[in-house]
Design a protein around this motif. Sequence first.
Motif, PDB file in Angstrom:
ATOM      1  N   LYS A   3     -17.845  35.407   7.731  1.00 16.55           N
ATOM      2  CA  LYS A   3     -16.675  35.222   6.863  1.00 16.55           C
ATOM      3  C   LYS A   3     -15.926  33.926   7.162  1.00 16.55           C
ATOM      4  CE  LYS A   3     -17.629  38.725   4.544  1.00 16.55           C
ATOM      5  NZ  LYS A   3     -18.306  38.535   3.315  1.00 16.55           N
ATOM      6  N   LEU A   7     -14.349  31.718   4.231  1.00 15.63           N
ATOM      7  CA  LEU A   7     -12.909  31.473   4.204  1.00 15.63           C
ATOM      8  C   LEU A   7     -12.623  29.971   4.129  1.00 15.63           C
ATOM      9  CD1 LEU A   7     -10.138  32.792   4.279  1.00 15.63           C
ATOM     10  CD2 LEU A   7     -10.253  32.732   6.776  1.00 15.63           C
ATOM     11  N   ILE A  39      -5.061  33.254  -0.988  1.00 15.22           N
ATOM     12  CA  ILE A  39      -5.936  33.831   0.030  1.00 15.22           C
ATOM     13  C   ILE A  39      -5.060  34.572   1.031  1.00 15.22           C
ATOM     14  CG2 ILE A  39      -7.634  33.358   1.839  1.00 15.22           C
ATOM     15  CD1 ILE A  39      -8.145  30.645   0.389  1.00 15.22           C
ATOM     16  N   TRP A  43      -7.395  40.107   0.724  1.00 12.90           N
ATOM     17  CA  TRP A  43      -7.716  39.836  -0.680  1.00 12.90           C
ATOM     18  C   TRP A  43      -7.668  38.351  -0.993  1.00 12.90           C
ATOM     19  CZ3 TRP A  43      -9.282  43.651  -3.950  1.00 12.90           C
ATOM     20  CH2 TRP A  43      -9.092  44.963  -3.521  1.00 12.90           C
ATOM     21  N   VAL A  44      -8.457  37.958  -1.997  1.00  9.70           N
ATOM     22  CA  VAL A  44      -8.443  36.599  -2.538  1.00  9.70           C
ATOM     23  C   VAL A  44      -8.056  36.720  -4.007  1.00  9.70           C
ATOM     24  CG1 VAL A  44      -9.859  34.580  -3.076  1.00  9.70           C
ATOM     25  CG2 VAL A  44     -10.234  35.837  -0.945  1.00  9.70           C
ATOM     26  N   LEU A  63     -11.841  40.031   0.324  1.00  8.07           N
ATOM     27  CA  LEU A  63     -12.428  38.927   1.080  1.00  8.07           C
ATOM     28  C   LEU A  63     -13.731  39.356   1.754  1.00  8.07           C
ATOM     29  CD1 LEU A  63     -12.282  36.064   2.247  1.00  8.07           C
ATOM     30  CD2 LEU A  63     -10.795  36.963   4.040  1.00  8.07           C
TER      31      LEU A  63
END
Length: 189
Positions: A3, A7, A39, A43-44, A63
Amino acid sequence: MTKGPILKDLKRARRSGKPVRVSREIDGADRLDAYVVGIGRKWVLLHSISDALHLDGYSAVRLRDIKCATSSGWKGSTMTHRALTLRGEHVQPLAGVDLDSTAGLIETLTRAFPLMAVYVEKVDPDVCHIGRAHGITRRKRLRLQEIGPAADWAHACSTSETTADITRIDVGDGYVDALHAVGGDPPKC
């Protein structure tokens, strides 16, 4: 992919103001073309681009479900961005949306929009529930008063979806706004 790189890609896309193609690790989940506008820890928030190349509401996706977010692997990203710019459509961030928790996300989106489309794609990728959120129960289930495809309101709230099962929430898109325009505000549940 870990991730961390995802990210980093999402943050780079938000800073650049260029659209990305988001793919998720959920079988049958839609690929999303959008601009990254927020971001959080969980959650995005994406300002979605429709197939007709118009900005069309917002999608919040978890995410942890994102496997790829790139503009370089999407050949139409530059043309899409130019088309939107030529049409005078500009990305609009949403202020005050809580992207750190599902409960906070639902609460802040409910204050900003009359309806939301709630997806539980790992449970059923072909279904979304559209309606007005009325909070979360003690057992962490979303209380949602649903509106049907004929813009008819349910008279009671359902509590079938747990917040842990929610993978995506859409607000402000053409279809959801049309349902609200025709169906109006919900009756008391």
